[in-house]
Design an enzyme around this catalytic site. Structure first.
Site, short mmCIF file in Angstrom:
data_model
loop_
_atom_site.label_atom_id
_atom_site.label_comp_id
_atom_site.label_asym_id
_atom_site.label_seq_id
_atom_site.Cartn_x
_atom_site.Cartn_y
_atom_site.Cartn_z
N TRP A 1 0.81 -1.22 0.00
CA TRP A 1 0.00 0.00 0.00
C TRP A 1 0.84 1.27 0.00
O TRP A 1 0.29 2.35 -0.17
CB TRP A 1 -0.93 0.01 1.22
N ASN A 2 2.14 1.19 0.24
CA ASN A 2 2.87 2.46 0.43
C ASN A 2 3.10 3.21 -0.88
O ASN A 2 3.05 4.43 -0.92
CB ASN A 2 4.18 2.23 1.20
N GLY B 1 6.77 -6.26 0.85
CA GLY B 1 6.10 -6.04 2.13
C GLY B 1 7.06 -6.33 3.27
O GLY B 1 8.28 -6.26 3.09
N GLU C 1 12.17 -1.96 11.92
CA GLU C 1 11.86 -0.99 10.87
C GLU C 1 10.72 -0.09 11.33
O GLU C 1 9.62 -0.58 11.60
CB GLU C 1 11.43 -1.75 9.62
N GLU D 1 10.98 -8.31 -2.06
CA GLU D 1 11.47 -6.96 -1.74
C GLU D 1 10.89 -6.64 -0.37
O GLU D 1 9.70 -6.32 -0.25
CB GLU D 1 10.99 -6.00 -2.83
N LEU D 2 11.73 -6.77 0.67
CA LEU D 2 11.18 -6.79 2.03
C LEU D 2 11.61 -5.57 2.83
O LEU D 2 12.04 -4.57 2.28
CB LEU D 2 11.61 -8.09 2.71
N CYS E 1 10.18 1.68 2.09
CA CYS E 1 11.06 0.59 2.54
C CYS E 1 12.52 1.02 2.57
O CYS E 1 13.29 0.56 3.39
CB CYS E 1 10.87 -0.65 1.68
N LYS F 1 -2.39 -9.48 -6.58
CA LYS F 1 -3.24 -9.06 -5.45
C LYS F 1 -2.68 -7.74 -4.95
O LYS F 1 -1.54 -7.67 -4.50
CB LYS F 1 -3.21 -10.09 -4.31
N GLU G 1 14.32 -5.64 -8.81
CA GLU G 1 13.34 -5.08 -9.75
C GLU G 1 14.00 -3.88 -10.39
O GLU G 1 14.72 -3.13 -9.73
CB GLU G 1 12.08 -4.65 -9.01
#
Ligand code: NAD
Length: 488
Positions: free
Chosen positions: A159-160, A236, A389, A258-259, A292, A183, A466
Site C-alpha cells: 500500500w505504500n 512487504g 523498521e 522486496e522486504l 522501505c 493481489k 526489480e
C-alpha cells in the site's frame, strides 16, 4: 476537506479484473476503504471468491500459451501505450491515491508519472532478452542458450506506493512474456484498479493480467500452492515475506522478495552537515516515512552530531502535517491506524530506554491517522526504534566516533536494503560503500529506485532485483539447446 467531498464520483470504481473483464461486487463479500486523513470509510472493495481465483488461474494459464510466443516488438508496443496512458491519467490516479493512501497530492503525482518511465524502460529492455551461442566441440553441432518466460506469476503488492509497486511487478512479468495474477493492497486499492484499466485500454490480451482482492493470507496461500503458478513476487514486511518464501520453497517456486529495511545513514564530520540535515528531513518526509528504503537509523559523527540534530529537528519538526489534498500539506497521514499504533509503541519503548524526544512524539488530531514528525536521541542500539523498521515518521539519531565502529553498528541488523552516506571524502565514500551490507548505497543524495537502476536487498531484506538490466532475471528460465546436423 471532509469525507463527503472525498466520496466524490471521481474515485475509481473498485473491481476485480479477471480474463479481461472488470467484475463488480455482486454477491461477493466487500470491505471498507478508509480515507486515512479522516478515518472515514468512503468506498467498498469486492473480495474474490475461490471461483474467482480459479478463473484467474485458468485465464492466466491459457493466456500464457499465446503471450509467451508474442513477439517482443508487440509486447514492447503495449508497454509503450501503457506509459502514454499513465501520463494521460496521472492526475486522477494521483488524486485517488491521496484519498485512499494519504500521501500529499504532489507526491502521489510523482509516484504515478515516474511509472511511465518504468513502463517505457521495460518496453525497451524486453526487446533485448538475449540468449547466447556457445562454441561447439564439433563443426556439425550448434548449441545455444535461450531465456524463456517462467510462466504464470502471482504478485502481492503493498500500500505504500500502490501504483508504483504494482506497476513494476506487472511490467517485469508481462515484458518477460509471463502472465500475472496480482493481489493489490486492500487498504489503498484504487491505483491497482486504475492500472488494470490502463493495461486493458493499451490492448493487453485478456488473461495476461488479472487483479484480485481479499484476505491476503488466504489469497497468497491459495495462489502459491496452485501448480499453475510458477513464480511469486512480494513486496512487504520481512515477516510476511518469510512466510510466503517458505510456502514457495515447499513448492519449488521461484521468488522475488522486496522486504523490509532499516536503512543506516552515516553522516561524517567532513560532510556538509546542515545541508545533509535539511536534505534528509525532506527525504524522510516522503510518504510520512512509509518507504522501505527510507533513511531510518541515523549515525552522526561526534563533531557534527549536535549541529546535525539541531538542523534536522528544526527542519523535520516544523513540517506542515495535514490532509494530502490540502495545498500546503508537506506530510500526510499514515496509511492506516495500525501504523499509528506502531509509532506510539516505538516512542513508548524509546522513552523507557532513556531516549530524549527532541520533537514530536505523539499522534496529531483524533480523526485521521496523523503522527507528528519525531526525532529521538540518546538511544542504545538495542532499543526497538534502532532494531525494528519504523516505517513511519519517527527517527532515531545517535553518535559515533570511528568508521569501523559505525560500519559494525550499521551492519549489525539482519536487514540489508538501502544505506546512505554523507561525506566529502572520496576515500571514506569508497571504503564504506564497499563495506556496507546493503543492496543499495546512496552517497550524498537519494539516487535510488530509478527505472534504469536495480532495486533490491540482501540478508533479510529480500532476494532478486526489480528495475535496471536485472529486471527480467526473476521471470526467465534458462534453456540450453544442442543440435547436430546428423546422427553421429
Ligand atoms: P503487514 O505485514 O500486515 O502488511 C504488509 C503488506 O503485506 C500489506 O500490503 C498486506 O496486504 C500484505 N500481506 C500481509 N500478509 C500477507 C500474506 N499472508 N500474504 C500476502 N500478502 C500479505 O503490515 P502493515 O501494517 O500493513 O505494514 C507495515 C509493515 O509492512 C512495515 O513494517 C513494513 O515492513 C512492511 N511494508 C513494507 C513495504 C515495502 O515496500 N517493502 C511496503 C509496505 C509495507
Amino acid at each position: 476537506m471532509d469525507a463527503s467531498t472525498h466520496s466524490s464520483p471521481a474515485y475509481e470504481p473498485l473491481a476485480l479484473y479477471i480474463d479481461g473483464e472488470f467484475i463488480h461486487a455482486g454477491e461477493r463479500p466487500e470491505q471498507d476503504v478508509i480515507n486515512p486523513a479522516t478515518g472515514a470509510a468512503f468506498a467498498r472493495l469486492p473480495h474474490a471468491t475461490q471461483e474467482d481465483l480459479d478463473r484467474a488461474l485458468a485465464a492466466a494459464s491459457r493466456a500464457f500459451q499465446t503471450w509467451r510466443a508474442t513477439s517482443p516488438l508487440e509486447r514492447s508496443a503495449i508497454l509503450r501505450r501503457v506509459g502514454a496512458l499513465i501520463r494521460e491519467r496521472a492526475v486522477s490516479i494521483a488524486r485517488n491515491i491521496t484519498l485512499d493512501q494519504g500521501k500529499p497530492l504532489a507526491e502521489a503525482l510523482q509516484e504515478v508519472t515516474t511509472c511511465a518511465e518504468h513502463a517505457e524502460w521495460h518496453a525497451e529492455e524486453c526487446r533485448r532478452i538475449y540468449g547466447r551461442v556457445i562454441p561447439p566441440r564439433s563443426e556439425s553441432v550448434r548449441q545455444w542458450v535461450v531465456r524463456e518466460p517462467i510462466g504464470v506469476c502471482a504478485a502481492f503488492s503493498p500500500w505504500n506506493f500502490p501504483f508504483n509497486q504494482a506497476l513494476r511487478k506487472a511490467v517485469s512479468a508481462l515484458g518477460a512474456g509471463c502472465t500475472l495474477i496480482l493481489k493489490g493492497p486492500e487498504d489503498s486499492p484504487s491505483a491497482v484498479v486504475a492500472l488494470a484499466r490502463i493495461f486493458h485500454d493499451a490492448g493487453l490480451p485478456p488473461g495476461c493480467l488479472n487483479v484480485v482482492w481479499g484476505q491476503p493470507a488466504q489469497i497468497s496461500s491459495y495462489l502459491i500452492q496452485s501448480p499453475i503458478v510458477r513464480k511469486i513476487s512480494f513486496t512487504g514486511s520481512t515477516a510476511v515475506g518469510k512466510t510466503l518464501a517458505s510456502m514457495a520453497g515447499a513448492h519449488m517456486k521461484r521468488m522475488t522478495m522486496e522486504l523490509g529495511g532499516h536503512s543506516p545513514v552515516l553522516v561524517f564530520d567532513d560532510a556538509d552537515v546542515e545541508a545533509a540535515a535539511r536534505f534528509l528531513a525532506r527525504t524522510k518526509t516522503r510518504n510520512a516515512g512509509q518507504v522501505c528504503m527510507a533513511p531510518s537509523r541515523f549515525f552522526v559523527q561526534e563533531k557534527a552530531y549536535q549541529r546535525f540534530v539541531d538542523a534536522f529537528a528544526s527542519a523535520y519538526g516544523s513540517l506542515r502535517v495535514g490532509d494530502g489534498l490540502a495545498q500546503d500539506t508537506e506530510m500526510g497521514p499514515l496509511a492506516h491506524g495500525r501504523r499509528v499504533e506502531s509509532m506510539q509503541a516505538l516512542v513508548v519503548d524509546a522513552t523507557a530506554r532513556g531516549g530524549a524526544v527532541v520533537c514530536g512524539g505523539e499522534r496529531l488530531g483524533s480523526g485521521g491517522f496523523f503522527f507528528a514528525p519525531t526525532v529521538v536521541t540518546g538511544l542504545p542500539d538495542d532499543a526497538r526504534l534502532m532494531t525494528e523498521e519504523p516505517f513511519g515518521p519517527v527517527v532515531p539519531v545517535t553518535r559515533f566516533k570511528t568508521t569501523d565502529e559505525v560500519l559494525a553498528r550499521a551492519n549489525a541488523l539482519p536487514y540489508g536494503l538501502a544505506s546512505f552516506v554523507f561525506t566529502n571524502s572520496l576515500a571514506t565514500a569508497n571504503h564504506v560503500s564497499n563495506r556496507l551490507e546493503a543492496g543499495m548505497v546512496s552517497i550524498n543524495h537519494f539516487g535510488l529506485a530509478l527505472a534504469e537502476t536495480p532495486l533490491g536487498g540482501v540478508k533479510d531484506s529480500g532476494m532478486g532485483s526489480e528495475g535496471g538490466a536485472e529486471t527480467f532475471d526473476g521471470y526467465l528460465v534458462t534453456k540450453f539447446i544442442s543440435q547436430a546436423s546428423a546422427i553421429p
